[in-house]
Write a protein that holds these residues in place. Structure first.
Motif, mmCIF file in Angstrom:
data_model
loop_
_atom_site.group_PDB
_atom_site.id
_atom_site.type_symbol
_atom_site.label_atom_id
_atom_site.label_comp_id
_atom_site.label_asym_id
_atom_site.label_seq_id
_atom_site.Cartn_x
_atom_site.Cartn_y
_atom_site.Cartn_z
ATOM 1 N N MET A 1 -40.512 -59.153 -47.375
ATOM 2 C CA MET A 1 -40.736 -58.653 -46.118
ATOM 3 C C MET A 1 -41.243 -57.146 -46.284
ATOM 4 O O MET A 1 -40.454 -56.443 -47.141
ATOM 5 C CB MET A 1 -39.486 -58.856 -45.377
ATOM 6 N N LYS A 2 -42.193 -56.506 -45.591
ATOM 7 C CA LYS A 2 -42.614 -55.480 -45.650
ATOM 8 C C LYS A 2 -41.718 -54.411 -44.851
ATOM 9 O O LYS A 2 -41.260 -54.781 -43.828
ATOM 10 C CB LYS A 2 -43.933 -55.254 -45.025
ATOM 11 N N ALA A 19 -39.553 -46.919 -34.240
ATOM 12 C CA ALA A 19 -39.022 -48.007 -34.866
ATOM 13 C C ALA A 19 -38.193 -49.052 -33.977
ATOM 14 O O ALA A 19 -38.429 -50.156 -34.002
ATOM 15 C CB ALA A 19 -37.753 -47.327 -35.634
ATOM 16 N N HIS A 20 -37.682 -48.394 -32.598
ATOM 17 C CA HIS A 20 -37.471 -49.519 -31.816
ATOM 18 C C HIS A 20 -38.543 -50.344 -31.194
ATOM 19 O O HIS A 20 -38.425 -51.442 -31.057
ATOM 20 C CB HIS A 20 -36.764 -48.473 -30.419
ATOM 21 N N LEU A 21 -39.792 -49.729 -30.781
ATOM 22 C CA LEU A 21 -40.922 -50.490 -30.418
ATOM 23 C C LEU A 21 -41.419 -51.325 -31.451
ATOM 24 O O LEU A 21 -41.872 -52.457 -31.104
ATOM 25 C CB LEU A 21 -41.968 -49.579 -29.974
ATOM 26 N N PHE A 26 -43.313 -56.208 -34.108
ATOM 27 C CA PHE A 26 -43.672 -56.863 -35.659
ATOM 28 C C PHE A 26 -42.430 -57.288 -36.024
ATOM 29 O O PHE A 26 -41.350 -56.825 -36.973
ATOM 30 C CB PHE A 26 -44.063 -55.751 -36.533
ATOM 31 N N SER A 27 -42.182 -58.735 -35.852
ATOM 32 C CA SER A 27 -40.868 -59.353 -36.319
ATOM 33 C C SER A 27 -40.999 -59.839 -37.749
ATOM 34 O O SER A 27 -39.640 -60.108 -38.424
ATOM 35 C CB SER A 27 -40.805 -60.748 -35.355
ATOM 36 N N GLU A 148 -49.238 -50.411 -30.042
ATOM 37 C CA GLU A 148 -49.941 -51.462 -29.701
ATOM 38 C C GLU A 148 -51.357 -51.533 -30.421
ATOM 39 O O GLU A 148 -51.629 -52.927 -30.836
ATOM 40 C CB GLU A 148 -50.254 -51.452 -28.325
ATOM 41 N N LYS A 149 -52.193 -50.729 -30.805
ATOM 42 C CA LYS A 149 -53.540 -50.871 -31.532
ATOM 43 C C LYS A 149 -52.989 -51.410 -32.988
ATOM 44 O O LYS A 149 -53.990 -52.032 -33.377
ATOM 45 C CB LYS A 149 -54.199 -49.346 -31.672
ATOM 46 N N LEU A 150 -52.063 -50.908 -33.629
ATOM 47 C CA LEU A 150 -51.496 -51.368 -34.927
ATOM 48 C C LEU A 150 -51.326 -52.921 -34.848
ATOM 49 O O LEU A 150 -51.506 -53.604 -35.463
ATOM 50 C CB LEU A 150 -50.518 -50.670 -35.237
ATOM 51 N N LYS A 151 -50.624 -53.342 -33.669
ATOM 52 C CA LYS A 151 -50.357 -54.547 -33.414
ATOM 53 C C LYS A 151 -51.638 -55.351 -33.334
ATOM 54 O O LYS A 151 -51.696 -56.489 -33.990
ATOM 55 C CB LYS A 151 -49.406 -54.943 -32.196
ATOM 56 N N GLN A 152 -52.561 -55.141 -32.636
ATOM 57 C CA GLN A 152 -54.001 -55.788 -32.468
ATOM 58 C C GLN A 152 -54.467 -55.731 -33.617
ATOM 59 O O GLN A 152 -55.314 -56.862 -33.974
ATOM 60 C CB GLN A 152 -54.541 -55.003 -31.335
#
Length: 156
Positions: A1-2, A19-21, A26-27, A148-152
């Motif tokens: 896991m990263k 970190a919270h967000l 990112f599970s 959110e951009k990193l998630k996308q």
């Protein structure tokens, strides 16, 4: 896991919020946060600087509630070589932080990045501590938007 480590000056607002967000978004990534206060560079003793920022709580609460984020309960912790070594990626919020972290941990320099750069943005996320309520709103909005951009894009 990263393993991703978010670092700000005091581990009081920006790094803990990110970190919270990130834990929510990112599970598949292990997330932690730390601050430079308490390290040799800033010289504070462990947790001694917290009382100076208690007056900031109301501004932080207001900024977080606007984004529908509940303020978490977490103690701050200093950045250590163990935390830096374990991280696959160290994310900071402004150029001064990046320079300071690199000075403390030069062997980790290749894994230290600005959040705004990873998100493809040019504007750094300034420390809202001892600043206006508007700066809290702005910093909070930037962290939410950039993550959110990193998630996308799945850049982390």
């Amino acid at each position: 896991m990263k393993k991703i480590l978010f670092v700000c000056k005091g581990n009081i607002y920006r790094s803990q919020l990110a970190a919270h967000l990130a834990r929510e978004k990112f599970s598949d990534i292990q997330v932690d946060s730390a601050g430079l206060c308490g390290t040799s560079m800033y010289g504070a003793t462990k947790h001694s600087h917290i009382s100076k920022y208690e007056c900031e709580f109301e501004k932080a609460q207001a900024a977080l509630s606007q984004c529908r984020i509940t303020l978490w309960q977490s103690k701050n912790k200093p950045l250590t070589s163990q935390l830096a070594n374990k991280a696959d990626l160290i994310i900071v919020f402004d150029q001064k932080l990046k320079s300071d972290v690199i000075k403390l941990f030069p062997k980790s320099a290749n894994k230290i990045f600005l959040l705004n750069e990873l998100a493809g943005e040019t504007e750094e996320i300034l420390d809202p501590m001892r600043q206006s309520l508007e700066q809290y709103f702005k910093s909070t909005e930037q962290i939410v938007t950039y993550l959110e951009k990193l998630k996308q894009t799945r850049k982390i």
